[in-house]
Design an enzyme around this catalytic site. Structure first.
Site, mmCIF file in Angstrom:
data_model
loop_
_atom_site.group_PDB
_atom_site.id
_atom_site.type_symbol
_atom_site.label_atom_id
_atom_site.label_comp_id
_atom_site.label_asym_id
_atom_site.label_seq_id
_atom_site.Cartn_x
_atom_site.Cartn_y
_atom_site.Cartn_z
ATOM 1 N N CYS A 86 0.848 -1.190 0.000
ATOM 2 C CA CYS A 86 0.000 0.000 0.000
ATOM 3 C C CYS A 86 0.890 1.248 0.000
ATOM 4 O O CYS A 86 1.822 1.339 0.810
ATOM 5 C CB CYS A 86 -0.892 -0.005 1.239
ATOM 6 S SG CYS A 86 -1.899 1.478 1.444
ATOM 7 N N CYS B 83 0.551 3.235 3.582
ATOM 8 C CA CYS B 83 1.089 2.772 4.874
ATOM 9 C C CYS B 83 2.143 1.676 4.757
ATOM 10 O O CYS B 83 2.654 1.213 5.760
ATOM 11 C CB CYS B 83 -0.048 2.270 5.749
ATOM 12 S SG CYS B 83 -0.910 0.833 5.056
ATOM 13 N N CYS C 66 -7.410 -1.016 2.163
ATOM 14 C CA CYS C 66 -6.312 -1.463 3.017
ATOM 15 C C CYS C 66 -6.814 -1.510 4.460
ATOM 16 O O CYS C 66 -7.380 -0.541 4.960
ATOM 17 C CB CYS C 66 -5.139 -0.497 2.884
ATOM 18 S SG CYS C 66 -3.769 -0.851 4.013
ATOM 19 N N CYS D 187 -4.673 1.309 6.729
ATOM 20 C CA CYS D 187 -4.907 2.759 6.634
ATOM 21 C C CYS D 187 -6.284 3.122 6.093
ATOM 22 O O CYS D 187 -6.649 4.292 6.071
ATOM 23 C CB CYS D 187 -3.815 3.427 5.811
ATOM 24 S SG CYS D 187 -3.890 3.079 4.036
ATOM 25 N N CYS E 108 -9.486 -6.226 -8.560
ATOM 26 C CA CYS E 108 -9.140 -5.249 -9.593
ATOM 27 C C CYS E 108 -8.639 -4.002 -8.864
ATOM 28 O O CYS E 108 -9.424 -3.252 -8.292
ATOM 29 C CB CYS E 108 -10.382 -4.957 -10.428
ATOM 30 S SG CYS E 108 -10.049 -3.977 -11.888
#
Length: 165
Positions: free
Chosen positions: A82, A85, A131, A134, A154
């Site tokens: 990510c 984070c 995520c 975060c 996706c």
């Protein structure tokens, strides 16, 4: 085009726009409460950390244009993290070419690293993936992926950092 058709199209557009706004405000089963995540920042801090496009997609639930991410055609071995984070989210072992123009995976590294919510922004129910660390919007999950899961995660490439193995 006659006046009735024009007014009908204009009215339909207004309904779609209001529904999208209503979803964003939680009126239609979207995010009905503020969630807290282990990594949390103010909007100003997120804007400072992320590029404008990363901020638009990750924090404002945007979508990058199809075929715009170099990660779509990246098949090197490694882990996708990510951008918000640095949580490890997807492995290259689970990546496949969906032909959609976005990086696609048939599963996340672990069920614990991503979360899901209902997305009605287009008036068609979809499963949004974010995520779990975060809360950043990553993309959507669909039921048209390959075995063994049958899922297609996706994901917007702009939300990911790739770290080669």
């Amino acid at each position: 085009m006659n006046r009735r058709v024009f007014i009908g199209l204009l009215s339909a557009g207004a309904v779609v726009a209001m529904a999208g706004k209503g979803y964003a405000m939680g009126w239609f089963g979207g995010k009905d409460k503020e969630e807290s995540f282990p990594v949390s920042m103010s909007e100003a801090e997120w804007k400072q950390k992320l590029t404008p496009e990363q901020f638009r997609v990750l924090r404002k639930h945007g979508t990058e244009p199809a075929h715009s991410s170099p990660l779509d055609k990246n098949y090197a071995k490694g882990i996708y993290h990510c951008v918000g984070c640095d949580t490890a989210l997807y492995s290259s072992e689970h990546k496949f070419d969906s032909g959609t123009g976005w990086p696609s995976f048939y599963q996340a590294i672990s069920e614990d690293v991503v979360g899901h919510s209902r997305d009605l922004a287009l008036l068609i129910p979809r499963t949004e993936e974010h995520c779990a660390t975060c809360g950043g919007h990553l993309g959507h999950v669909f039921d048209d992926g390959p075995e063994p899961t049958g899922k297609r995660h996706c994901i917007n490439g702009v939300t990911l950092n790739f770290k080669a193995a």
